[in-house]
Design an enzyme around this catalytic site. Structure first.
Site, short mmCIF file in Angstrom:
data_model
loop_
_atom_site.label_atom_id
_atom_site.label_comp_id
_atom_site.label_asym_id
_atom_site.label_seq_id
_atom_site.Cartn_x
_atom_site.Cartn_y
_atom_site.Cartn_z
N PRO A 175 -11.01 45.26 51.06
CA PRO A 175 -12.31 45.09 50.40
C PRO A 175 -13.44 44.83 51.40
O PRO A 175 -14.55 45.33 51.22
CB PRO A 175 -12.07 43.90 49.47
N ILE A 195 -6.85 52.89 47.82
CA ILE A 195 -5.67 53.52 48.39
C ILE A 195 -5.23 54.73 47.57
O ILE A 195 -4.76 54.59 46.43
CB ILE A 195 -4.51 52.49 48.55
N PRO A 222 -6.59 62.43 64.08
CA PRO A 222 -7.10 63.79 64.23
C PRO A 222 -6.49 64.78 63.22
O PRO A 222 -7.21 65.59 62.64
CB PRO A 222 -6.72 64.15 65.67
N GLU A 262 -5.27 64.04 60.25
CA GLU A 262 -5.82 63.71 58.92
C GLU A 262 -7.23 64.29 58.80
O GLU A 262 -7.59 64.87 57.78
CB GLU A 262 -5.85 62.19 58.73
N GLN A 299 -33.39 88.82 45.54
CA GLN A 299 -33.18 88.64 46.98
C GLN A 299 -32.83 87.20 47.33
O GLN A 299 -32.02 86.94 48.21
CB GLN A 299 -34.44 89.07 47.75
C1 LIG Z 1 -11.63 58.25 47.07
C2 LIG Z 1 -11.27 57.46 48.28
C3 LIG Z 1 -9.98 57.50 48.76
C4 LIG Z 1 -9.63 56.73 49.87
N1 LIG Z 1 -8.31 56.73 50.30
C5 LIG Z 1 -7.94 55.84 51.25
C6 LIG Z 1 -6.56 55.67 51.59
O1 LIG Z 1 -5.68 56.37 51.08
N2 LIG Z 1 -6.22 54.73 52.49
C7 LIG Z 1 -7.16 53.94 53.10
O2 LIG Z 1 -6.79 53.10 53.90
N3 LIG Z 1 -8.47 54.07 52.81
C8 LIG Z 1 -8.88 54.99 51.89
N4 LIG Z 1 -10.20 55.13 51.57
C9 LIG Z 1 -11.17 54.28 52.24
C10 LIG Z 1 -12.10 55.05 53.19
O3 LIG Z 1 -11.40 55.46 54.33
C11 LIG Z 1 -13.27 54.10 53.47
O4 LIG Z 1 -14.04 54.05 52.28
C12 LIG Z 1 -14.10 54.58 54.64
O5 LIG Z 1 -13.39 54.46 55.85
C13 LIG Z 1 -15.41 53.78 54.76
O6 LIG Z 1 -15.18 52.42 54.70
P1 LIG Z 1 -16.04 51.50 53.68
O7 LIG Z 1 -15.96 52.15 52.34
O8 LIG Z 1 -15.57 50.11 53.80
O9 LIG Z 1 -17.51 51.64 54.19
P2 LIG Z 1 -18.21 50.74 55.33
O10 LIG Z 1 -17.35 50.72 56.53
O11 LIG Z 1 -18.63 49.45 54.73
O12 LIG Z 1 -19.49 51.61 55.64
C14 LIG Z 1 -20.68 51.58 54.84
C15 LIG Z 1 -21.71 52.49 55.50
O13 LIG Z 1 -21.96 52.02 56.83
C16 LIG Z 1 -21.80 53.07 57.74
N5 LIG Z 1 -21.32 52.55 59.01
C17 LIG Z 1 -20.20 51.83 59.24
N6 LIG Z 1 -20.07 51.57 60.55
C18 LIG Z 1 -21.11 52.16 61.16
C19 LIG Z 1 -21.53 52.28 62.52
N7 LIG Z 1 -20.82 51.74 63.52
N8 LIG Z 1 -22.67 52.96 62.79
C20 LIG Z 1 -23.39 53.51 61.79
N9 LIG Z 1 -23.04 53.44 60.50
C21 LIG Z 1 -21.92 52.78 60.19
C22 LIG Z 1 -20.78 53.97 57.10
O14 LIG Z 1 -20.80 55.27 57.67
C23 LIG Z 1 -21.22 53.93 55.66
O15 LIG Z 1 -22.26 54.83 55.48
C24 LIG Z 1 -10.60 55.93 50.51
C25 LIG Z 1 -11.91 55.92 50.04
C26 LIG Z 1 -12.25 56.65 48.93
C27 LIG Z 1 -13.67 56.60 48.44
#
Ligand SMILES: Cc1cc2nc3c(=O)[nH]c(=O)nc-3n(C[C@H](O)[C@H](O)[C@H](O)COP(=O)(O)OP(=O)(O)OC[C@H]3O[C@@H](n4cnc5c(N)ncnc54)[C@H](O)[C@@H]3O)c2cc1C
Length: 382
Positions: free
Chosen positions: A129, A158, A243, A245, A282
């Site tokens: 979370p 997940i 990579p 994935e 067009q």
């Molecule tokens: C439908 C779905 C399926 C998923 N399946 C899986 C799964 O099977 N297993 C799993 O482990 N996870 C899974 N995820 C999680 C997914 O990998 C994360 O949502 C993703 O990595 C982003 O993390 P966050 O949602 O916590 O966003 P955050 O990390 O909180 O990011 C929020 C925003 O901040 C930006 N940000 C973060 N760091 C930086 C930085 N250094 N510089 C600039 N901008 C930044 C991000 O790009 C984003 O725009 C899934 C997510 C979804 C929506």
């Protein structure tokens, strides 16, 4: 342009996969979307035609194929059919490679037959979370207690979390104040372990047939024999596997964008506006010509990356470039193709609407576009 990476064997396999999709996926997709999950027997059906075990060694009932090209055929065809099967694709494209790479002999004997025959479904739980992009910040803990680890923590988003029998959980087994990347390990949690709780199947704006769950680990006793690879080395293992994935996500992005262009061409030929076919204007021709050019550029990148993946030379930065380009391109192309459909494109019964909603997440999961740019810029010494 002619693609050169596939042989006659791949194309014959493609024909059988296409027939399977027309019979088993396309007619059932609306029901699966309503249910929010793909039924378990689907995994058995795909196993029967050899999809699940493509890369599983032959002695466990698989095909023993090292190349990723047969898998690519499967995921391209699913995308061309305007479908996205998140849980299924994560199981085989994302999670299985960890087992192939890191499972020891005993683990292979225990799990590989289930991967090949469709009896086992898997997921990977990295995100928490409070932690997504910043994977080194994982707070789930696994504390050694005799022959077991005691696992505590919460994971979210997940994919496959409802269906999975095996979940690879990224957990912290030790702390190094100097280096947050150290001390992470991969533990395989089995579905029936006491203290492993599955939360809600989360409601999403797209990818509706894919089960996406919150998972809780409340003092789960995980036997040490379920440790995948070396203790404390998970960050490197994740970096090694990401990579592939990311390339898989790019392949799906490109394939679904291709489906969108095909749908838009058909629609534009049939729809009459101002007394003539939409395709005769067009603007329509130019928009779709731009889209076709974008697809071609994506295809060149994907095919080059596939050659590198099979050759063991796909770098994290190159995979990030392919994911970044193909998923951003997917969004541009599908948006334009929806526009060609006018108001009908916004109606759920039109496949272009599903493609639009499904596409939104590819710029987020597997690492966001911003994270891809960080990986790429680091490789440039920035
Ligand atoms: C439908 C779905 C399926 C998923 N399946 C899986 C799964 O099977 N297993 C799993 O482990 N996870 C899974 N995820 C999680 C997914 O990998 C994360 O949502 C993703 O990595 C982003 O993390 P966050 O949602 O916590 O966003 P955050 O990390 O909180 O990011 C929020 C925003 O901040 C930006 N940000 C973060 N760091 C930086 C930085 N250094 N510089 C600039 N901008 C930044 C991000 O790009 C984003 O725009 C899934 C997510 C979804 C929506």
């Amino acid at each position: 342009m002619q693609r050169t990476i596939f042989t006659e064997d791949h194309e014959a396999f493609r024909d059988s996969v296409r027939q399977f999709i027309a019979k088993e996926i396309t007619p059932n997709l609306p029901d699966w979307e309503a249910d929010g999950v793909i039924p378990r027997d689907f995994y058995k059906k795909t196993a029967e035609i050899g999809i699940n075990g493509l890369q599983v060694p032959e002695q466990y009932g698989g095909g023993g194929i090292d190349s990723f090209l047969f898998n690519t055929v499967v995921y391209e065809e699913i995308g061309y059919a305007a479908a996205s099967l998140g849980g299924f694709q994560v199981h085989l494209n994302t999670v299985l490679p960890y087992f192939l790479e890191y499972a020891d002999e005993e683990q292979r004997d225990r799990w590989f037959p289930g991967f090949a025959d469709g009896n086992l479904v898997s997921a990977i739980a990295m995100t928490e979370p409070g932690i997504g992009s910043d994977l080194a910040g994982v707070t789930t803990t696994a504390v050694r207690d005799g022959d077991d680890y005691i696992l505590n923590g919460n994971k979210t988003f997940i994919t496959g979390g409802i269906n999975a029998d095996l979940v690879i959980v990224v957990a912290r087994t030790s702390k190094d104040p100097e280096n947050r990347r150290k001390g992470l390990s991969l533990l395989v949690v089995e579905g029936n372990m006491p203290g492993f709780l599955r939360g809600r199947n989360l409601h999403k704006i797209g990818m509706k047939s894919s089960d996406t769950a919150e998972l809780t680990f409340d003092n789960v006793r995980v036997p040490a024999r379920n440790l995948l690879g070396e203790e404390g080395k998970a960050f490197g293992m994740l970096a090694h596997n990401l990579p592939q994935e990311r390339l898989s996500i790019a392949i799906t992005g490109l394939a679904t964008a291709t489906a969108a262009v095909n749908l838009a061409i058909d629609y534009a030929k049939e729809r009459l506006v101002f007394g003539k076919a939409l395709a005769d204007f067009q603007n329509t021709k130019f928009v779709l010509a731009e889209c076709a050019t974008e697809l071609q550029a994506g295809q060149a990148l994907v095919d080059q990356a596939l050659i590198a993946l099979d050759g063991g030379t796909l770098t994290p930065a190159d995979a990030a470039k392919v994911k970044l380009f193909c998923t951003e391109m997917q969004a541009r192309v599908i948006d334009k193709c929806l526009q060609v459909h006018g108001g009908y494109g916004y109606m759920s019964e039109y496949p272009i609407a599903r493609l639009y909603a499904d596409a939104r997440v590819t710029r987020i999961f597997g690492g966001t576009s911003e994270v891809m740019k960080s990986v790429i810029s680091k490789s440039m010494g920035l």
